[in-house]
Write a protein that holds these residues in place. Structure first.
Motif, PDB file in Angstrom:
ATOM      1  N   ALA A 102       2.221   0.221  -1.230  1.00 41.20           N
ATOM      2  CA  ALA A 102       1.105  -0.421  -0.536  1.00 41.20           C
ATOM      3  C   ALA A 102      -0.068   0.537  -0.413  1.00 41.20           C
ATOM      4  O   ALA A 102       0.094   1.768  -0.456  1.00 41.20           O
ATOM      5  CB  ALA A 102       1.552  -0.884   0.843  1.00 41.20           C
ATOM      6  N   PHE A 103      -1.253  -0.036  -0.232  1.00 36.46           N
ATOM      7  CA  PHE A 103      -2.452   0.758   0.013  1.00 36.46           C
ATOM      8  C   PHE A 103      -3.012   0.400   1.377  1.00 36.46           C
ATOM      9  O   PHE A 103      -3.368  -0.756   1.637  1.00 36.46           O
ATOM     10  CB  PHE A 103      -3.520   0.509  -1.049  1.00 36.46           C
ATOM     11  CG  PHE A 103      -4.784   1.302  -0.816  1.00 36.46           C
ATOM     12  CD1 PHE A 103      -4.801   2.666  -1.032  1.00 36.46           C
ATOM     13  CD2 PHE A 103      -5.935   0.690  -0.360  1.00 36.46           C
ATOM     14  CE1 PHE A 103      -5.951   3.413  -0.802  1.00 36.46           C
ATOM     15  CE2 PHE A 103      -7.091   1.415  -0.122  1.00 36.46           C
ATOM     16  CZ  PHE A 103      -7.094   2.792  -0.347  1.00 36.46           C
ATOM     17  N   GLU A 104      -3.098   1.400   2.257  1.00 36.72           N
ATOM     18  CA  GLU A 104      -3.656   1.221   3.589  1.00 36.72           C
ATOM     19  C   GLU A 104      -5.005   1.916   3.659  1.00 36.72           C
ATOM     20  O   GLU A 104      -5.123   3.105   3.334  1.00 36.72           O
ATOM     21  CB  GLU A 104      -2.715   1.798   4.653  1.00 36.72           C
ATOM     22  CG  GLU A 104      -3.259   1.668   6.070  1.00 36.72           C
ATOM     23  CD  GLU A 104      -2.297   2.206   7.103  1.00 36.72           C
ATOM     24  OE1 GLU A 104      -1.340   1.475   7.469  1.00 36.72           O
ATOM     25  OE2 GLU A 104      -2.481   3.363   7.549  1.00 36.72           O
ATOM     26  N   LEU A 105      -6.025   1.177   4.097  1.00 40.14           N
ATOM     27  CA  LEU A 105      -7.377   1.716   4.200  1.00 40.14           C
ATOM     28  C   LEU A 105      -7.732   1.968   5.661  1.00 40.14           C
ATOM     29  O   LEU A 105      -7.616   1.075   6.500  1.00 40.14           O
ATOM     30  CB  LEU A 105      -8.381   0.729   3.599  1.00 40.14           C
ATOM     31  CG  LEU A 105      -9.856   1.145   3.646  1.00 40.14           C
ATOM     32  CD1 LEU A 105     -10.103   2.365   2.760  1.00 40.14           C
ATOM     33  CD2 LEU A 105     -10.749  -0.023   3.223  1.00 40.14           C
ATOM     34  N   ALA A 106      -8.160   3.197   5.966  1.00 41.09           N
ATOM     35  CA  ALA A 106      -8.654   3.508   7.305  1.00 41.09           C
ATOM     36  C   ALA A 106     -10.091   3.021   7.425  1.00 41.09           C
ATOM     37  O   ALA A 106     -10.942   3.352   6.600  1.00 41.09           O
ATOM     38  CB  ALA A 106      -8.587   5.017   7.556  1.00 41.09           C
ATOM     39  N   VAL A 107     -10.364   2.229   8.440  1.00 43.34           N
ATOM     40  CA  VAL A 107     -11.662   1.578   8.623  1.00 43.34           C
ATOM     41  C   VAL A 107     -12.205   1.899   9.999  1.00 43.34           C
ATOM     42  O   VAL A 107     -11.483   1.776  10.995  1.00 43.34           O
ATOM     43  CB  VAL A 107     -11.520   0.042   8.444  1.00 43.34           C
ATOM     44  CG1 VAL A 107     -12.804  -0.663   8.853  1.00 43.34           C
ATOM     45  CG2 VAL A 107     -11.138  -0.309   7.022  1.00 43.34           C
ATOM     46  N   ASP A 159      -3.940  -3.739   1.154  1.00 40.75           N
ATOM     47  CA  ASP A 159      -2.716  -4.308   1.721  1.00 40.75           C
ATOM     48  C   ASP A 159      -2.685  -4.291   3.242  1.00 40.75           C
ATOM     49  O   ASP A 159      -2.052  -5.144   3.877  1.00 40.75           O
ATOM     50  CB  ASP A 159      -1.498  -3.550   1.188  1.00 40.75           C
ATOM     51  CG  ASP A 159      -1.358  -3.693  -0.312  1.00 40.75           C
ATOM     52  OD1 ASP A 159      -1.181  -4.834  -0.778  1.00 40.75           O
ATOM     53  OD2 ASP A 159      -1.453  -2.672  -1.019  1.00 40.75           O
ATOM     54  N   ARG A 160      -3.360  -3.304   3.814  1.00 41.52           N
ATOM     55  CA  ARG A 160      -3.292  -3.136   5.271  1.00 41.52           C
ATOM     56  C   ARG A 160      -4.472  -2.258   5.673  1.00 41.52           C
ATOM     57  O   ARG A 160      -4.949  -1.447   4.880  1.00 41.52           O
ATOM     58  CB  ARG A 160      -1.965  -2.441   5.629  1.00 41.52           C
ATOM     59  CG  ARG A 160      -1.685  -2.247   7.099  1.00 41.52           C
ATOM     60  CD  ARG A 160      -0.248  -1.732   7.317  1.00 41.52           C
ATOM     61  NE  ARG A 160       0.049  -0.481   6.641  1.00 41.52           N
ATOM     62  CZ  ARG A 160       0.994  -0.343   5.699  1.00 41.52           C
ATOM     63  NH1 ARG A 160       1.728  -1.371   5.307  1.00 41.52           N
ATOM     64  NH2 ARG A 160       1.201   0.834   5.140  1.00 41.52           N
ATOM     65  N   ILE A 161      -4.969  -2.423   6.902  1.00 41.12           N
ATOM     66  CA  ILE A 161      -5.983  -1.500   7.376  1.00 41.12           C
ATOM     67  C   ILE A 161      -5.495  -0.795   8.633  1.00 41.12           C
ATOM     68  O   ILE A 161      -4.735  -1.359   9.435  1.00 41.12           O
ATOM     69  CB  ILE A 161      -7.343  -2.181   7.652  1.00 41.12           C
ATOM     70  CG1 ILE A 161      -7.249  -3.203   8.787  1.00 41.12           C
ATOM     71  CG2 ILE A 161      -7.899  -2.816   6.404  1.00 41.12           C
ATOM     72  CD1 ILE A 161      -8.604  -3.704   9.225  1.00 41.12           C
ATOM     73  N   GLU A 162      -5.913   0.454   8.771  1.00 39.86           N
ATOM     74  CA  GLU A 162      -5.768   1.177  10.030  1.00 39.86           C
ATOM     75  C   GLU A 162      -7.145   1.171  10.665  1.00 39.86           C
ATOM     76  O   GLU A 162      -8.085   1.757  10.140  1.00 39.86           O
ATOM     77  CB  GLU A 162      -5.295   2.612   9.831  1.00 39.86           C
ATOM     78  CG  GLU A 162      -5.119   3.336  11.166  1.00 39.86           C
ATOM     79  CD  GLU A 162      -5.068   4.844  11.027  1.00 39.86           C
ATOM     80  OE1 GLU A 162      -4.096   5.446  11.487  1.00 39.86           O
ATOM     81  OE2 GLU A 162      -6.031   5.431  10.462  1.00 39.86           O
TER      82      GLU A 162
END
Length: 254
Positions: free
Chosen positions: A3-8, A23-26
């Motif tokens: 998965a790829f999690e992007l910090a926003v 896939d997911r955000i932090e």
């Protein structure tokens, strides 16, 4: 699949995450300080953004270390409750007590988070016994660990990351983060991690004419935000590794 999690940290980053299909955000604020808890309004905006992936909220009451006082722990627990009530799919927390995982804090977070996922953040990288910490976090019910393998950049600790994956043994996810660039994504995937975490940030011109604080001097010419091109390159690198491994008949770890 990895998965790829992007910090926003701002609404522009939310729009990029939705457009590119991460896939997911932090969700956080103040990434240059390592990230702190975002506002409730920002959490609500993130959850309501069309096309947004699952939102995981960083709950960190201040910059600095991770040995929290009693009143700070109370803030963390309340912020977790607020984030989940606002619709977050998970929270990202961490706490250290006497050089080990603060089990009391994590246990309380697990309790109030209910069915939401709990990630233990890079406080993990400050621990002297990371393998022992994996066992402790598994017992507590944590879903994943965000780690650079103890290095400033995850790419500098590939053997350590592979060792953490082996120690986890599928009981808890190991997510690689810390200085992640497109050219190192393949190496991180080959280390066996379940996910890759990055901010994909760039600097935009935004001069402030007056000093607002010691870390916000007047006359500075830019601020950090999500760079859509950089995020696209990170996703392309991950998909390229996926396509290559798929052709070779090798499955992803994840």
């Amino acid at each position: 699949m990895v998965a790829f999690e992007l910090a926003v940290q701002d609404t522009y980053g939310l729009a990029v995450a939705a457009r590119l299909g991460v896939d997911r955000i932090e969700l956080c604020s103040a990434l240059p300080l390592g990230g702190v808890t975002p506002s409730l309004a920002f959490i609500e905006a993130a959850v309501a953004t069309p096309g947004i992936p699952p939102v995981h909220v960083l709950v960190r009451p201040r910059p600095g270390g991770f040995d929290y006082a009693t009143d700070e722990i109370a803030l963390i627990v309340r912020d977790v409750q607020h984030a989940i009530a606002a619709g977050a799919a998970g929270v990202v927390v961490g706490g250290i007590r006497f050089g080990t995982v603060d089990a009391a804090l994590v246990s309380r977070v697990i309790e109030v988070a209910g069915d939401a996922e709990v990630t233990f953040h890079r406080a993990f990288d400050t621990l002297a016994d990371p393998h022992g910490a994996i066992d402790a976090l598994v017992k507590l019910g944590v879903r994943r660990i965000l780690t650079s393998g103890g290095a400033a950049n995850a790419a500098e600790a590939l053997p350590e990351l592979a060792g953490l994956v082996a120690a986890a043994g599928g009981r808890i996810e190991i997510m690689a983060g810390g200085g992640v660039r497109p050219e190192v994504v393949g190496d991180l995937v080959r280390a066996g991690v379940a996910a890759v975490h990055a901010s994909g940030k760039g600097t935009v011109a935004d001069t402030v004419g007056v000093t607002l604080g010691s870390a916000a001097q007047g006359g500075q010419a830019g601020r950090e935000t999500t760079d859509e091109v950089q995020v696209g390159r990170l996703l392309a690198a991950l998909r390229s590794v996926h396509d290559h491994r798929g052709r070779d008949g090798v499955a992803f770890v994840g």
